[in-house]
Design a protein around this motif. Sequence first.
Motif, PDB file in Angstrom:
ATOM      1  N   ALA A 248       0.830  -1.208   0.000  1.00 22.10           N
ATOM      2  CA  ALA A 248       0.000   0.000   0.000  1.00 22.10           C
ATOM      3  C   ALA A 248       0.862   1.256   0.000  1.00 22.10           C
ATOM      4  N   LEU A 249       1.917   1.256   0.823  1.00 21.22           N
ATOM      5  CA  LEU A 249       2.822   2.401   0.862  1.00 21.22           C
ATOM      6  C   LEU A 249       3.573   2.548  -0.462  1.00 21.22           C
ATOM      7  N   LYS A 250       4.019   1.438  -1.009  1.00 17.90           N
ATOM      8  CA  LYS A 250       4.758   1.492  -2.267  1.00 17.90           C
ATOM      9  C   LYS A 250       3.894   2.066  -3.381  1.00 17.90           C
ATOM     10  N   LYS A 251       2.648   1.605  -3.476  1.00 16.66           N
ATOM     11  CA  LYS A 251       1.743   2.113  -4.495  1.00 16.66           C
ATOM     12  C   LYS A 251       1.514   3.603  -4.341  1.00 16.66           C
ATOM     13  N   ALA A 252       1.325   4.055  -3.116  1.00 18.10           N
ATOM     14  CA  ALA A 252       1.083   5.477  -2.871  1.00 18.10           C
ATOM     15  C   ALA A 252       2.294   6.319  -3.260  1.00 18.10           C
ATOM     16  N   ILE A 253       3.493   5.865  -2.929  1.00 21.19           N
ATOM     17  CA  ILE A 253       4.712   6.609  -3.260  1.00 21.19           C
ATOM     18  C   ILE A 253       4.886   6.686  -4.771  1.00 21.19           C
ATOM     19  N   ILE A 254       4.704   5.570  -5.452  1.00 20.02           N
ATOM     20  CA  ILE A 254       4.866   5.540  -6.906  1.00 20.02           C
ATOM     21  C   ILE A 254       3.865   6.465  -7.588  1.00 20.02           C
ATOM     22  N   ASN A 255       2.668   6.549  -7.036  1.00 17.82           N
ATOM     23  CA  ASN A 255       1.627   7.388  -7.626  1.00 17.82           C
ATOM     24  C   ASN A 255       1.688   8.837  -7.154  1.00 17.82           C
ATOM     25  N   GLY A 256       2.691   9.155  -6.333  1.00 17.25           N
ATOM     26  CA  GLY A 256       2.833  10.526  -5.854  1.00 17.25           C
ATOM     27  C   GLY A 256       1.765  10.930  -4.857  1.00 17.25           C
ATOM     28  N   GLU A 257       1.224   9.966  -4.126  1.00 18.74           N
ATOM     29  CA  GLU A 257       0.147  10.229  -3.178  1.00 18.74           C
ATOM     30  C   GLU A 257       0.679  10.335  -1.747  1.00 18.74           C
ATOM     31  N   SER A 258      -0.104  10.948  -0.896  1.00 22.59           N
ATOM     32  CA  SER A 258       0.237  11.027   0.517  1.00 22.59           C
ATOM     33  C   SER A 258       0.115   9.639   1.145  1.00 22.59           C
ATOM     34  N   THR A 259       0.979   9.360   2.124  1.00 19.85           N
ATOM     35  CA  THR A 259       0.923   8.076   2.820  1.00 19.85           C
ATOM     36  C   THR A 259       0.418   8.234   4.251  1.00 19.85           C
ATOM     37  N   SER A 260       0.079   9.454   4.659  1.00 20.46           N
ATOM     38  CA  SER A 260      -0.257   9.710   6.063  1.00 20.46           C
ATOM     39  C   SER A 260      -1.533   9.020   6.503  1.00 20.46           C
ATOM     40  N   ASP A 261      -2.458   8.741   5.568  1.00 20.49           N
ATOM     41  CA  ASP A 261      -3.717   8.116   5.946  1.00 20.49           C
ATOM     42  C   ASP A 261      -3.691   6.598   5.794  1.00 20.49           C
ATOM     43  N   LEU A 262      -2.494   6.038   5.507  1.00 18.75           N
ATOM     44  CA  LEU A 262      -2.358   4.598   5.369  1.00 18.75           C
ATOM     45  C   LEU A 262      -1.833   3.986   6.659  1.00 18.75           C
ATOM     46  N   PRO A 263      -2.114   2.706   6.912  1.00 14.32           N
ATOM     47  CA  PRO A 263      -1.536   2.062   8.086  1.00 14.32           C
ATOM     48  C   PRO A 263      -0.014   2.208   8.099  1.00 14.32           C
ATOM     49  N   LEU A 264       0.514   2.697   9.197  1.00 10.04           N
ATOM     50  CA  LEU A 264       1.945   2.935   9.396  1.00 10.04           C
ATOM     51  C   LEU A 264       2.463   4.111   8.603  1.00 10.04           C
ATOM     52  N   GLY A 265       1.614   4.718   7.756  1.00 11.47           N
ATOM     53  CA  GLY A 265       2.085   5.805   6.904  1.00 11.47           C
ATOM     54  C   GLY A 265       2.580   7.003   7.685  1.00 11.47           C
ATOM     55  N   ASP A 266       1.885   7.343   8.813  1.00  8.44           N
ATOM     56  CA  ASP A 266       2.302   8.505   9.581  1.00  8.44           C
ATOM     57  C   ASP A 266       3.491   8.197  10.474  1.00  8.44           C
ATOM     58  N   GLN A 267       3.837   6.913  10.575  1.00 13.02           N
ATOM     59  CA  GLN A 267       4.989   6.530  11.394  1.00 13.02           C
ATOM     60  C   GLN A 267       6.224   6.235  10.557  1.00 13.02           C
ATOM     61  N   PHE A 268       6.034   6.217   9.242  1.00 11.22           N
ATOM     62  CA  PHE A 268       7.112   5.763   8.366  1.00 11.22           C
ATOM     63  C   PHE A 268       8.251   6.772   8.359  1.00 11.22           C
ATOM     64  N   ASP A 269       9.421   6.327   8.786  1.00  4.98           N
ATOM     65  CA  ASP A 269      10.585   7.182   8.938  1.00  4.98           C
ATOM     66  C   ASP A 269      11.428   7.115   7.667  1.00  4.98           C
ATOM     67  N   LEU A 270      11.607   8.266   6.994  1.00  5.27           N
ATOM     68  CA  LEU A 270      12.403   8.287   5.767  1.00  5.27           C
ATOM     69  C   LEU A 270      13.894   8.283   6.032  1.00  5.27           C
ATOM     70  N   ARG A 271      14.298   8.460   7.268  1.00  8.54           N
ATOM     71  CA  ARG A 271      15.730   8.444   7.552  1.00  8.54           C
ATOM     72  C   ARG A 271      16.264   7.027   7.335  1.00  8.54           C
ATOM     73  N   ASP A 272      17.446   6.948   6.799  1.00  9.53           N
ATOM     74  CA  ASP A 272      18.027   5.665   6.438  1.00  9.53           C
ATOM     75  C   ASP A 272      18.827   5.116   7.613  1.00  9.53           C
ATOM     76  N   ASP A 273      18.363   3.998   8.170  1.00  5.76           N
ATOM     77  CA  ASP A 273      19.074   3.386   9.289  1.00  5.76           C
ATOM     78  C   ASP A 273      19.902   2.184   8.841  1.00  5.76           C
ATOM     79  N   HIS A 274      20.036   2.036   7.533  1.00  9.88           N
ATOM     80  CA  HIS A 274      20.703   0.822   7.017  1.00  9.88           C
ATOM     81  C   HIS A 274      22.053   1.133   6.408  1.00  9.88           C
ATOM     82  N   GLU A 275      22.515   2.355   6.502  1.00 11.36           N
ATOM     83  CA  GLU A 275      23.812   2.682   5.921  1.00 11.36           C
ATOM     84  C   GLU A 275      24.862   2.787   7.025  1.00 11.36           C
TER      85      GLU A 275
END
Length: 275
Positions: A248-275
């Motif tokens: 659901a998040l991937k589809k929203a990002i690809i379509n240029g849509e907001s993710t805030s109203d999706l499950p976990l969307g408002d918690q999704f941290d864009l900071r990269d913790d894997h580098e």
Amino acid sequence: MTRRILIHPGFHKTGTTTLQETLRVNRALLTPHVEMYIAGDLTQALLAGATIEFSADRCKQTRDIIAEEAEALFDSLGPDDPRPILMSNESLSGHGIGHKGVHRYAATAPAMKVIHDAWRRVMGPEAPFEIYISTRQKGWLASCYWQRLKKKRFRMALDEFEEKFAGAADHAAIIKATRNMLPDVPVTSCDVADAGHPVRPVLDLLGLGALFDDLTLPANENTYPGGDARDRLLALNRSDLFGPEYWALKKAIINGESTSDLPLGDQFDLRDDHE
């Protein structure tokens, strides 16, 4: 009657989807003037698939399969039809960059040679065969990278991707190799930024440029949504999310849509913790 064919084998991410959708939308207008085979048509699917396999494993067996599929396709075409034939499919240049270990379009020239030879065997030694290659310099690797992010759970950073596949952006070298391998074949190229519209060079080569003003032009296809979509999708691909929430998040990002109203969307941290 000797038939003429124009092959458009891409490259990927050079306006090919927009070009092909324009051809589809205007099929009724164009069909009286040109016989078209476009990416997605079942008629050329086996040939495109054979070329893809050849790009990942260039050997006699995969090359021979290209020849077999090309001959079968060309045998099915009416020899007395006065219209030129257009084949537009970026898979005819092989896998997209970064897929199946493909680092550059090294398979394009030999694949075009095999398809050319099959055409001449079926249609005659003088049957006109031409190639049009669409190119792109500005932002091309970034566009290829976005495609990889969308299609797979790709985790490589953009700067690493651009460094790893820098050689693939040398489209001129592949065009030169194609011309060297087929010295009697017209090989034309155009940067999509200079084309005005991706379909224009194709119509001009077919002698149908006057039809451009009568075309219905669909919106550009398969484009980057802008903003920080690239960073957001990379972070999502590197996250621990799976299942419906991930998709659901991937589809929203690809379509240029907001993710805030999706499950976990408002918690999704864009900071990269894997580098």
